[in-house]
Scaffold this motif. Structure first.
Motif, PDB file in Angstrom:
ATOM      1  N   LEU A  83     -14.524   2.849   1.680  1.00  0.00           N
ATOM      2  CA  LEU A  83     -13.897   1.909   2.605  1.00  0.00           C
ATOM      3  C   LEU A  83     -14.832   0.724   2.815  1.00  0.00           C
ATOM      4  N   LEU A 105       0.121   2.594  -4.014  1.00  0.00           N
ATOM      5  CA  LEU A 105      -1.325   2.621  -4.289  1.00  0.00           C
ATOM      6  C   LEU A 105      -1.712   3.369  -5.552  1.00  0.00           C
ATOM      7  N   ASP A 125      -2.461   8.051   5.454  1.00  0.00           N
ATOM      8  CA  ASP A 125      -3.348   7.296   6.351  1.00  0.00           C
ATOM      9  C   ASP A 125      -3.558   5.869   5.863  1.00  0.00           C
ATOM     10  N   LEU A 126      -3.440   5.691   4.560  1.00  0.00           N
ATOM     11  CA  LEU A 126      -3.769   4.385   3.992  1.00  0.00           C
ATOM     12  C   LEU A 126      -2.576   3.415   4.011  1.00  0.00           C
ATOM     13  N   ILE A 135      -2.689  -0.330   5.587  1.00  0.00           N
ATOM     14  CA  ILE A 135      -3.965  -1.044   5.769  1.00  0.00           C
ATOM     15  C   ILE A 135      -3.901  -2.346   4.970  1.00  0.00           C
ATOM     16  N   ALA A 140      -7.646  -2.175   0.869  1.00  0.00           N
ATOM     17  CA  ALA A 140      -7.199  -1.142  -0.070  1.00  0.00           C
ATOM     18  C   ALA A 140      -7.773  -1.401  -1.462  1.00  0.00           C
ATOM     19  N   TYR A 175      -8.912  10.090   0.617  1.00  0.00           N
ATOM     20  CA  TYR A 175      -8.139   9.949   1.858  1.00  0.00           C
ATOM     21  C   TYR A 175      -6.658  10.215   1.597  1.00  0.00           C
ATOM     22  N   TYR A 192     -10.403  10.022   7.184  1.00  0.00           N
ATOM     23  CA  TYR A 192     -10.175   8.590   7.158  1.00  0.00           C
ATOM     24  C   TYR A 192     -10.629   7.888   8.443  1.00  0.00           C
ATOM     25  N   LEU A 250     -11.379  -0.328  -1.509  1.00  0.00           N
ATOM     26  CA  LEU A 250     -11.458   1.134  -1.498  1.00  0.00           C
ATOM     27  C   LEU A 250     -11.146   1.719  -2.876  1.00  0.00           C
ATOM     28  N   THR A 280       0.820  -1.215   0.000  1.00  0.00           N
ATOM     29  CA  THR A 280       0.000   0.000   0.000  1.00  0.00           C
ATOM     30  C   THR A 280       0.854   1.266   0.000  1.00  0.00           C
TER      31      THR A 280
END
Lengths: 283, 283, 283, 283
Positions: free
Chosen positions: C55, A72, C37-38, C41, C46, C33, B267, C49, A69
């Motif tokens: 989410l 992304l 923050d991601l 995860i 992911a 987002y 988030y 999302l 991630t």
């Protein structure tokens, strides 16, 4: 009756060898485990298992999720996204779009491969040396300067001092106890590197941190690249399906954005001058 | 000495069959001919030989050259060119660029496949029928209208009445005596089609003519597509090597050309609302 | 001085629109987002999302992991694995290998797309109808029989009655409360289908179950294909890096496995017979 | 009325520049010529024009045809053919097959790129030097030996002394007066190289001759690769369409040709040992 001597000949090696998976009529074994047992495990753990051949610990699985991630999506600022959307606007096929985006990963973007190769090579040299970490790092930086070689993974067009994404990635690896050996060496090289005032503001960028962590986890440079590529695919899938839904056919560069630098020429005249007896058909 | 009975068992068919080429230690046979004899023949003739399995006549070779040069290049107005240049700007590899452009050929551009399939299907039906050409053509057009189906290869955004490139292609096929059967039927269908005043100005466009000629030459719809794709590759090679020389890294869509239609969100709040017990890490 | 009338023209829509991601100098927003923050995860979450724009709940994330790990790897029995290993044995580049495997996904393997399209279409028709589930299912099966159409996702070369992988996948979806609407309809169609004694042993196979679950989760057929393709990539990465390590160069089909069905021919004779004045060079 | 001062500002360079082609509503200009004039010219000449930007002489066009037909097809002994057939056996799409074959061209096959780069580099060094040809060649060979570097394009697994295909290619270039500069230097290096008795039987192989001729014609190493790739496409098209006609679905490696080197393992046991609290689902 003559006794039969049993000679077990060395089995001829077959044309293909693999330790990834094995198929029997009723079972598929993946890295030795029945696929039925694996269905439903977290994808990060599955990725580690498939590529490394071993189940990860919870800590390793968490760090693989971080690697996957870490990139992304950079959207239409990535060449691969542009290319993939252009392809499906003309050939409306999801697979063609995903394959195209992967082909765009390379030397100039999304390639932890060079940084990972640098880190793995230096770490092997460090292990073979008798030097202290700082001493070795100083040597690497001095050598790179003497050879005028860029150390991959240092510097960022926007961030000075720290790259917040790189920091987040490192934070996860540290928390899981997996910021070790190669990553620590890379960081020592960076600390030595920024002693030069001219580059004192260069952070380790996100690609550098991804390379450091994947090498610390034991992935090869090629495997690092595979992880980075896999991590971008949900974003590419999102762009490709968005493009298909948009109904926009055959993306092109708007004529206003192109400088045409050639000039119109006379075909028959030029063909004759080039020595063709029938310029009309070049024969 | 005992007589040995020779029993020729039916040979087991092997996993792969091919009639394209055969390799012996000292020779490569391509469609039955020694590669040494073929080196240096015109590429159009070689293309016909490889795909059809027979040497072309001079007339057939000339028409294949016409098919291969019928498209050549539409530059940055083709999605494949855009995609190929984007890919090599990030992954500087000629092969990746050429492969990408090929993946962009499809339903919405550079696909004589649909038109060729239409022509081949109608021609087979015509041969199986007892109808006169005009009669059959009238039936096809009436049926298409009743079914509200578009006949592929008719109409052009700019050209009215005649598409000069289509005309040039047809002219070559006619001169070489190869505008026959399926092409003549397609033309008859077109003549019937334009009797409707609303579409009286629709020419057979260049893709339609390419489909008609390749079908008349005996190529299948899939082979037509292959010819069209091969014909674009010199242009793609020119664009890809131009891009590599340009030194431009990582093509992107300029930010000013993008509407971002989403909005920034919180988030942690959203993750909590979705029911995650640890929103920070989704676990 | 004349008063200037201010007319706010409707903003011209830009050439590209996206709601996937947005870049500012210091932040990357992915589906609204902040990327920071991601990072970290779970990859399944992911993926949901990115593709759906929202989410997932913990239940949805779990089912996405099931979809992603439902195929994982069929090894050298999959055409894509063979192709990918052949490619990197000649062009040692991870990206080329991954892209190749993706191009092998299609009509004849790894394509939940057809089954997903069938399910989505039938479910929409069911919703628009006033029929009971069983009644509708009976109609679908009768119609398919009348039209001699195969219903995608039913039957397996080995498993009779139940496909254990399909069962595992369904079990996960049921446990998470996500075996609903389209999946229930598909199952009803299956139950009707197996009333015919000739096909009474046909299970819903794994691809059918993947299609049912992904449709129930709200993914489109194209998105289903993307999920299936992403799920195979760790396995492909494992095969590709295994091939690179093997040191085997340029995979080929062993000569013993090929039947060559052509015959050697005389080039000059055939060229002359085809009407070339200089058969030696075809000119 | 005030005189208007006309200031021609320096035009802002646009994001894209090209000299390959230009589109106007009614005409497509390719390298400055109207596409209508180019339709029907020999494909070899078109290829030269597109890539180099100039019409070839008849001699140059003939040599390009030789380059394009120098490889043509090595059938199922080429990794790209195997990969392309495997791909279309699963995804029956001509474009996917052609793209796959191109991705298989690389370091270990069909890559005149390395040899061409060697020749171009040495020729530039020779031109900058004051040395005689033989003198320079001797230096190159001595240096390569000292550095233990392989000179690309020398040697062949079967042919000793001469590679007949290379000879045919050279013969055509010599006949057309285009075996010059870089090709002559490469030959001189070869002559020096074979003075060593251990390698006295090494011919310049076909790829070496292709690299020498394309460099002598002024093509860059990248353009050489593009030419070699284009030359293989008719053969790939023949294989791909043959595969599609064969009706064989999903090519795989027969199980008998695979050694599986892993072993079956106990999933729950291993997962527990790795520290997962719920080994069943890895959570």
């Amino acid at each position: 009756m003559q006794e039969k001597e049993i000679v077990m000949s060395e089995p001829t090696p077959k044309y293909w060898q693999t330790s990834v998976s094995q198929i029997t009529p009723e079972h598929v074994y993946v890295r030795g485990y029945d696929l039925e047992d694996l269905i439903g495990i977290p994808f990060g753990a599955a990725t580690y298992l498939l590529i490394k051949g071993e189940l990860p610990t919870p800590q390793q699985a968490k760090v693989v999720d971080a690697l996957l991630t870490g990139v992304l999506d950079y959207g239409l600022e990535k060449a691969g996204t542009v290319a993939a959307r252009a392809v499906v606007s003309s050939n409306p096929n999801v697979q063609a779009g995903l394959a195209t985006a992967i082909l765009a990963a390379g030397e100039h973007s999304l390639a932890p491969e060079n940084a990972a190769r640098f880190i793995a090579t230096q770490y092997a040299a460090f292990e073979a040396s008798e030097l202290e970490l700082e001493e070795f790092a100083a040597q690497v930086v001095a050598q790179a300067r003497a050879d005028r070689l860029r150390i991959p993974g240092f510097g960022h067009p926007v961030f000075r001092g720290e790259d917040p994404r790189g920091q987040k990635l490192k934070h996860i690896a540290v928390s899981e106890g997996l910021w070790n050996g190669p990553a620590v060496l890379y960081e020592a090289i960076h600390q030595e590197f920024v002693k030069n005032p001219k580059v004192a503001h260069f952070p380790i960028n996100d690609v550098g941190v991804i390379a450091a962590i994947s090498t610390a986890l034991g992935f090869t440079p090629e495997e690092s690249t595979a992880l980075a590529v896999i991590g971008t695919l949900p974003g590419i899938a999102a762009h490709v399906t968005e493009e298909l839904r948009s109904g926009h056919l055959v993306r092109q560069i708007p004529a206003g954005d192109v400088d045409y630098s050639g000039e119109q020429r006379d075909y028959r005249e030029d063909a004759a001058a080039r020595g063709w007896s029938d310029p009309g058909t070049l024969s």
